[in-house]
Design an enzyme around this catalytic site. Sequence first.
Site, PDB file in Angstrom:
ATOM      1  N   GLU A  17      -8.995 -10.302   3.234  1.00  0.00           N
ATOM      2  CA  GLU A  17      -9.421  -8.519   3.287  1.00  0.00           C
ATOM      3  C   GLU A  17     -10.658  -8.904   2.301  1.00  0.00           C
ATOM      4  O   GLU A  17     -11.151  -9.513   1.566  1.00  0.00           O
ATOM      5  CB  GLU A  17      -7.907  -8.106   2.308  1.00  0.00           C
ATOM      6  CG  GLU A  17      -8.790  -6.820   1.873  1.00  0.00           C
ATOM      7  CD  GLU A  17      -7.422  -5.587   1.033  1.00  0.00           C
ATOM      8  OE1 GLU A  17      -6.210  -6.462   1.291  1.00  0.00           O
ATOM      9  OE2 GLU A  17      -8.028  -5.041   0.984  1.00  0.00           O
ATOM     10  N   SER A  76       0.937  -1.290  -0.262  1.00  0.00           N
ATOM     11  CA  SER A  76       0.047  -0.198   0.363  1.00  0.00           C
ATOM     12  C   SER A  76       0.718   0.890  -0.143  1.00  0.00           C
ATOM     13  O   SER A  76       0.822   2.677  -0.637  1.00  0.00           O
ATOM     14  CB  SER A  76      -1.520  -0.030   1.003  1.00  0.00           C
ATOM     15  OG  SER A  76      -0.416   0.098   1.907  1.00  0.00           O
TER      16      SER A  76
HETATM   17  O1  KIV Z   1      -0.329  -3.595   1.773  1.00  0.00           O
HETATM   18  C1  KIV Z   1      -0.924  -3.251   2.358  1.00  0.00           C
HETATM   19  O2  KIV Z   1      -0.974  -2.471   3.531  1.00  0.00           O
HETATM   20  C2  KIV Z   1      -1.848  -4.983   2.810  1.00  0.00           C
HETATM   21  C3  KIV Z   1      -2.910  -4.451   4.150  1.00  0.00           C
HETATM   22  C4  KIV Z   1      -3.793  -3.634   3.996  1.00  0.00           C
HETATM   23  C5  KIV Z   1      -2.201  -5.901   4.508  1.00  0.00           C
HETATM   24  O3  KIV Z   1      -1.690  -5.466   2.407  1.00  0.00           O
END
Ligand code: KIV
Length: 279
Positions: A184, A47
Amino acid sequence: MAKRKTVADFIALKKTGEKIAILTAYDAAMAALLAGCGVDALLVGDSLGMVVLGYDSTVPVTMDEMIHHAAAVRRGAPGAFVIGDMPFGSYQSSSRDAIINGGRFLKEARCDAVKLEGGLEVCATVAAMVAAGISVMGHIGLTPQTATQLGGYKVQGKDLESARKMVEAAKGLQQAGAFGLVLECIPDQLARIITETLSIPTIGIGAGVHCDGQVLVTHDLLGMFEKFIPSFVKTYTSLSPLIKENVTRYAEEVRQGSFPDAAHSFPTQCDFSELLGQK
Ligand code: KIV
């Protein structure tokens, strides 16, 4: 300082029924803050791409970018259990690539474990990584790296057939040696069934209260990412307006000449007047 958790501690927490709190971190300063708040693990999520690097999805994130940020998180939080997220393209091609790239998280960024997305199709890869000494967390349900194949950022496992597949994927990942599993965006009762089926902890994000733990993107929780706020996110505070207000004040004070004032300057202790006019 609390002792750094291990994979065995997370399995033990599931057994005792103590919930696990995980948050994302991408830099040393935030990692230090979060680690001081009793969070059980820090996830350097891909993310990163959207929240910090300004990409429009997680797909463009590279291994080098992930390593750069994961190493910073480790430096900021030496006592934290740090999980590095395998970016798109770093593990799909072969188990060999997955071991090389997973190994980079451990060797270069000093992570404790890695996470990767996918169901039955990644089980052989997970097994190979675990056999090579890399602790792996799985990630099923909405998998953002392949969101376009899933019809966008949508709740997964809504019908019996897809729910059945997800339970099979969860069992397969546990069998392959994953020490935990992110769920998720799935219905809370499906998350409950998966959680009760597995002996490894489930970590929910948009998967309801029955998971063994929860993970959120820190910038969402703190109200620092305004582009898109998923409905399952609880925004505990809104830092964006606070940041805007104070940065605006700073810029105004600089322009007016009221910052820095005497309290924020070093007093002159010597007569420098003869320097005036020197060429
Ligand atoms: O990339 C991320 O932050 C994630 C989480 C939201 C589980 O994969």
